[in-house]
Design an enzyme around this catalytic site. Sequence first.
Site, PDB file in Angstrom:
ATOM      1  N   HIS A 704      -6.939  19.152   2.531  1.00 20.36           N
ATOM      2  CA  HIS A 704      -7.655  18.241   3.423  1.00 20.36           C
ATOM      3  C   HIS A 704      -8.642  19.092   4.206  1.00 20.36           C
ATOM      4  O   HIS A 704      -8.234  20.037   4.878  1.00 20.36           O
ATOM      5  CB  HIS A 704      -6.695  17.597   4.422  1.00 20.36           C
ATOM      6  N   GLU A 707     -12.147  16.459   7.644  1.00 19.62           N
ATOM      7  CA  GLU A 707     -11.864  15.107   8.138  1.00 19.62           C
ATOM      8  C   GLU A 707     -12.255  15.045   9.609  1.00 19.62           C
ATOM      9  O   GLU A 707     -12.707  14.022  10.111  1.00 19.62           O
ATOM     10  CB  GLU A 707     -10.368  14.796   7.959  1.00 19.62           C
ATOM     11  N   HIS A 726     -11.424  14.201   1.955  1.00 18.75           N
ATOM     12  CA  HIS A 726     -12.293  13.810   3.077  1.00 18.75           C
ATOM     13  C   HIS A 726     -13.681  14.440   3.011  1.00 18.75           C
ATOM     14  O   HIS A 726     -14.547  13.929   2.337  1.00 18.75           O
ATOM     15  CB  HIS A 726     -11.627  14.074   4.429  1.00 18.75           C
ATOM     16  N   ASP A 781      -5.520   7.423   0.713  1.00 21.74           N
ATOM     17  CA  ASP A 781      -4.911   8.207   1.781  1.00 21.74           C
ATOM     18  C   ASP A 781      -3.521   7.669   2.174  1.00 21.74           C
ATOM     19  O   ASP A 781      -2.523   8.284   1.860  1.00 21.74           O
ATOM     20  CB  ASP A 781      -5.835   8.275   3.008  1.00 21.74           C
ATOM     21  N   PRO A 783      -1.807   3.960   2.005  1.00 24.47           N
ATOM     22  CA  PRO A 783      -1.753   2.498   1.849  1.00 24.47           C
ATOM     23  C   PRO A 783      -0.807   1.833   2.844  1.00 24.47           C
ATOM     24  O   PRO A 783      -1.060   0.722   3.304  1.00 24.47           O
ATOM     25  CB  PRO A 783      -1.246   2.320   0.420  1.00 24.47           C
ATOM     26  N   LEU A 784       0.276   2.509   3.210  1.00 28.44           N
ATOM     27  CA  LEU A 784       1.230   1.915   4.149  1.00 28.44           C
ATOM     28  C   LEU A 784       0.572   1.599   5.485  1.00 28.44           C
ATOM     29  O   LEU A 784       0.817   0.540   6.070  1.00 28.44           O
ATOM     30  CB  LEU A 784       2.417   2.881   4.362  1.00 28.44           C
ATOM     31  N   GLN A 785      -0.288   2.491   5.946  1.00 35.90           N
ATOM     32  CA  GLN A 785      -0.905   2.285   7.253  1.00 35.90           C
ATOM     33  C   GLN A 785      -2.221   1.523   7.188  1.00 35.90           C
ATOM     34  O   GLN A 785      -2.698   1.044   8.214  1.00 35.90           O
ATOM     35  CB  GLN A 785      -1.171   3.629   7.942  1.00 35.90           C
TER      36      GLN A 785
END
Length: 884
Positions: A704, A707, A726, A781, A783-785
């Site tokens: 990462h 970002e 990112h 990145d 999906p849950l959030q």
Amino acid sequence: MDEYAVHLAIAAIAGASVVAISAYFMHRKTLAQILEFARSMEKERDRVKEKDAKENSTLLEESAGNAGGMYHYKRRNHLSRRRIAIGRTSASLPDVTVARKMNGTEGEERGIGSDAEVVSTEMVFKDDDDDDDDDDYYKGMGVPPGLPKVQTFPKVSNSIKRIVGHVTKESSPKSPATCTSTFDSLEGSDDEDNVENNAEIHGSYLEADENAEDTECNTFIQTMPDHIDANGNPIPLGSANIIRSHSKSGDLHGVQPDPIAADILRKEPEHETFIRLKITPNEIPSMDEAEAYMVLQECLQLREDYLFMEEVAPWEKEVITDPSTPKANPNPFSYTSEKKTDHYFQMEDGVVQVYANKSSKDKLFNVVDATTFFTDLHRILRIIASGNIRSVCHRRLVLLEQKFNLHVMLNSDAEFLAQKSAPHRDFYNVRKVDTHVHHSACMNQKHLLRFIKSKLRKEPDEVVIFRDGTYLTLKEVFESLDLTGYDLNVDLLDVHADKSTFHRFDKFNLKYNPCGQSRLREIFLKQDNLIQGRFLGEVTKQVFSDLTASKYQMAEYRISIYGRKQSEWDQLASWIVNNDLYSENVVWLIQLPRLYNIYKGMGIVTSFQNILDNIFLPLFEVTVDPDSHPQLHVFLKKVVGFDLVDDESKPERRPTKHMPTPEQWTNVFNPAFSYYVYYCYANLYTLNKLRESKGLSTIKLRPHTGEAGDIDHLAASFLTSHAIAHGINLRKSPVLQYLYYLAQIGLAMSPLSNNSLFLDYQRNPFQTFFLRGLNVSLSTDDPLQIHLTKEPLVEEYSIAASVWKLSSCDLCEIARNSVYQSGFSHALKSHWIGKSYYKRGPDGNDIHKTNVPHIRLEFRDMLWRDEMQLVYLGNADIPDEIPT
Ligand SMILES: [Zn+2]
């Protein structure tokens, strides 16, 4: 055959002459009638009539005294056109270009120049070109009612006429423009006529003609497709633009039917050509620019020196001959004992060094040391801050963007047509890889909710956690929270990012706790819990089966190794193997959260060296002796990358050239990003060299980066990483952005995730990067959030497509990039995006698999090569294959 052709030609000539002569007499008759009529109506017209007659006779004189001179034909045409224009009421212009071409042919071929012929051919052409306007046309010509229309050629000869025109043009000295336009109408007719039929007629005509120049022009047309787009529509060139496109809808005439789908499918998508941009000026760099380019060369060279590259490319190791779907491995986790090798390894200043055996003193693999790395990093940082270089790079990037916009403006129709003609394939069934998704957030919130409810219903008495000195069943856990299965809803689950998480990475991380409860996270989203991660394993399998069902979506899940203890690797591997977590649609990346300061504070580690030992020593052990960790050995076959994660926006001190070694790093502060990057890079480098030497899979560094936080993160990754997640901070540094473009470093971007955390969607640079030709892919990145639907990756594409008006071609290009960037095997990539996927430009494309038109990739490749040649001052040595 030749004789037959000659006969045919003679017959054609004779036939045409007869027809022409009869047409001439008919024309005379018509004229006489008009004059008669006019005379009787008004005496005033007499004068007009005389003038007309004079004109006519001038024409005849001119033609008589001329044996095929171009000027006279032209002038005659001009006059005829004027006459037509006077009488015409239709808004459509007569297709004089074609008519003139035809005249030219007739005249030159036969050396005759009679006005009668001219008129007759003109009429035929009118008829042909304005098919649906026949009546208007004759009205315009002043044919009184009752007279038969002049029809000299049978209708069938549509294509012949066109070809005749095309041939003519060849012989005309002012050809290029006309030639193109005629070719255009020939090509364009593919949409309306049967292609084979057309081609046949074309061939026989050429044989009959035996005109060497024709063949020449034919070649000329074939080798100069620059002026024609795939539709056969010309780039307007001089008089050529009088001819209107036949196949474009929205045509001013609007009379030609749109090409029907079946006709489109008959086109060969590979043969699409496009309008190349000839706007690249002869760019001779100024002294300043040349200096800037030399510095950029230096940066690219540095990256090349650093990056781990496989010595033998995968496509050389494994030649794919079987075009069918690669067979799924029936026993992905079976382990056959492999022999231990003599390699000896030890940590030296934070980097594992490998020796052939214990007594050997020579390091097998040399990797850049820390001091050199930080020196080079500072060099890059100085370069990207230089005003001159920034200006040059900024200009190049803006130019790239404008060129792309122009390309799309000129070629989007052709691109779309090419896509239409690729059978079966469309955006939904091109392969797309979610190049950046964290495993513990890989299910969406509804999925997790349903899973929790079902577990509560089916396994309420399962002992799931040890808290505060007691073992609790699942039911008891929910009772302790005062919740029932019925109460639970997505809102209560509260795992979705919202306004409160913007610029609050800490709050975002708390969203991993369902219902705000860390115990629920431990039960459902952890592998190392009382139930040994069984629930997480089950929900993961459900996600896998969703992926398998979707068939065209793949994912690279990032799963954590923290570096707190060496046994983490074995735990992870056994969790994977025991839960049978295998899917052809999934590969793994290991993510290392940068949390040294936390562990130090908790007393888990004493120095940064401890973390490096815990992460890398097991990997070397299993590589040298697979028997030592058999499960890890089989799991590593599916691990393709190594990631670094955490909040980049945390303030940090930029490393100096002389940093303490990891062993000396015992203070309470977290090392800077680039410090982490270097030690991960260096250890992976020697590990990969060792694994490669043993014929094992390698693990690429794909952190990462960018970002949030400082720009030096991106500089460090530029030197060391294969791809990054990112990279939105590249928008702040034109030099790095240009370097990432030149090196075509993959960016797995997640605009929706950025929107929740660091950057509003509309400000996201994804679109700009895409236009400029950076190697970008879309990824989810978390999906849950973040995502709401069952197909988070398609949701990501969908929103990007809506907000930025991405075309189907854009989306398919992004999807292709995602497969390219991913760590899936050579065999799968070959199957998904084409067997030559590793070649540059259109050679590496298979539109039947990617649905990306060659036009697009040829354009990207052309621009990229131009930039490379510019930066290398014309001496770029570009291999045909993209290195991995
Ligand atoms: Zn991420």
